[in-house]
Design a protein around this motif. Structure first.
Motif, short mmCIF file in Angstrom:
data_model
loop_
_atom_site.label_atom_id
_atom_site.label_comp_id
_atom_site.label_asym_id
_atom_site.label_seq_id
_atom_site.Cartn_x
_atom_site.Cartn_y
_atom_site.Cartn_z
N GLY A 59 0.95 -1.13 0.13
CA GLY A 59 0.00 0.01 -0.08
C GLY A 59 0.95 1.30 -0.17
O GLY A 59 0.63 2.15 -0.70
N GLN A 60 1.78 1.17 0.89
CA GLN A 60 2.57 2.22 0.93
C GLN A 60 3.52 2.89 -0.45
O GLN A 60 3.78 3.71 -0.84
N ALA A 61 3.98 1.58 -1.12
CA ALA A 61 4.76 1.58 -2.40
C ALA A 61 3.80 2.43 -3.22
O ALA A 61 4.27 3.28 -4.08
N ILE A 62 2.59 2.09 -3.55
CA ILE A 62 1.67 2.78 -4.48
C ILE A 62 1.57 4.13 -4.10
O ILE A 62 1.49 5.05 -4.86
N ALA A 63 1.04 4.58 -2.74
CA ALA A 63 0.85 5.81 -2.38
C ALA A 63 2.18 6.56 -2.55
O ALA A 63 1.99 7.73 -2.82
N ARG A 64 3.46 6.12 -2.25
CA ARG A 64 4.77 6.99 -2.36
C ARG A 64 4.94 7.24 -3.80
O ARG A 64 5.31 8.51 -4.29
N ASN A 65 4.45 6.26 -4.76
CA ASN A 65 4.51 6.39 -6.12
C ASN A 65 3.71 7.61 -6.86
O ASN A 65 4.12 8.46 -7.61
N VAL A 66 2.40 7.42 -6.51
CA VAL A 66 1.39 8.27 -6.95
C VAL A 66 1.43 9.70 -6.37
O VAL A 66 0.94 10.68 -6.92
N LEU A 67 1.53 9.92 -5.08
CA LEU A 67 1.53 10.94 -4.37
C LEU A 67 2.84 11.84 -4.57
O LEU A 67 2.92 13.08 -4.32
#
Length: 268
Positions: A59-67
């Motif tokens: 979940g954090q991987a996706i959030a770090r990438n898109v934010l």
């Protein structure tokens, strides 16, 4: 994406687990975790805290990438984990999908399965990027009554590979209550220096289970965590942690426990 890959694979905690980032884009990510005894319960079963950690990391991987890289620091504001089956001496894969992106929040769905396709866990999570805001002022835990009786099971819990590798030990485990401590060690740390969120989940999962066992008492029982709900108030600091568990209800088959995780130094 290089920053995300570095965080996923090179944070000491996830590096110790052996997490691999297979692929990631603007809406999805895939991780892989090869089997190793160090991540297991007795019987070569993947520890529930390890499965929950994979949901947090994905979940954090996706959030770090898109934010974006300037949106941190990041933490999982909430997570619901449903444990569906056991992975026994098997590699697992993690497929995460972005459900919705807000200005600071990302909602992510995560599926953990064996490489043969057997579902292990279904996870929904909300990741927050704090956008450079200062550290939150968490309330001080009320702790517990201070008993120090680990009971019959407590001294043996640290011998379980995944728990022992986190340094987790049982200080108290009687009458439906538990208190576990986890020292700050390099293998539990995040790339930023604090305790990795996955290690916090491992402590949370184990403390809740021990509160339930403290209520049920040792016996010829086969038990597993069916689900876990997390509210995370912010990134964990660098330092030892203590967790207080309390079994609040049971019907002789299902046991419900509340757990609070705090800094051992100041109780926050």
């Amino acid at each position: 994406m290089d920053d995300v890959r570095s965080w996923v694979e090179e944070s000491p905690y996830s590096r110790y687990l052996g997490v691999e980032l297979v692929e990631i884009d603007e809406s999805s990510a895939r991780l892989r975790l090869p089997y190793q005894d160090a991540n297991s319960n007795p019987g070569q079963v993947l520890h529930g805290g390890c499965a929950a950690s994979l949901g947090s990391i994905a979940g954090q991987a996706i959030a770090r990438n898109v934010l974006g890289p300037d949106s941190g620091p990041w933490h999982t504001a909430q997570m619901q984990v449903n444990y569906l089956a056991a992975a026994i001496n098997e590699d697992v894969v993690v497929d995460a999908k972005l459900l919705r992106k807000g200005r600071e929040l990302c909602f992510v769905g995560v599926d953990v399965a064996t490489t043969a396709g057997k579902p292990i866990a279904n996870i929904t999570t909300t990741i927050r990027g704090r956008m450079g805001k200062p550290e939150n002022h968490a309330y001080v835990s009320s702790g517990d009554a201070g008993e120090a009786d680990p009971g019959k099971m407590g001294p043996h819990i640290g011998q379980i590979p995944f728990i022992g590798n986190r340094g987790i030990s049982v200080e108290h485990m009687m009458n439906g209550t538990s208190r576990l401590v986890m020292p700050y060690i390099e293998d539990n740390s995040d790339q930023a220096g604090g305790v990795h969120e996955g290690a916090v989940l491992a402590l949370l999962d184990t403390t809740g289970a021990m509160a339930s066992w403290a209520e049920a008492s040792p016996g010829p029982y086969k038990a597993s965590t069916a689900s876990m709900q997390l509210q995370n108030l912010g990134p964990a600091p660098k330092g030892d942690l203590v967790a207080y568990g309390r079994c609040i209800e049971n019907d002789d088959e299902i046991y419900w426990s509340d757990v609070e995780v705090a800094s051992a130094s100041d109780g926050r």
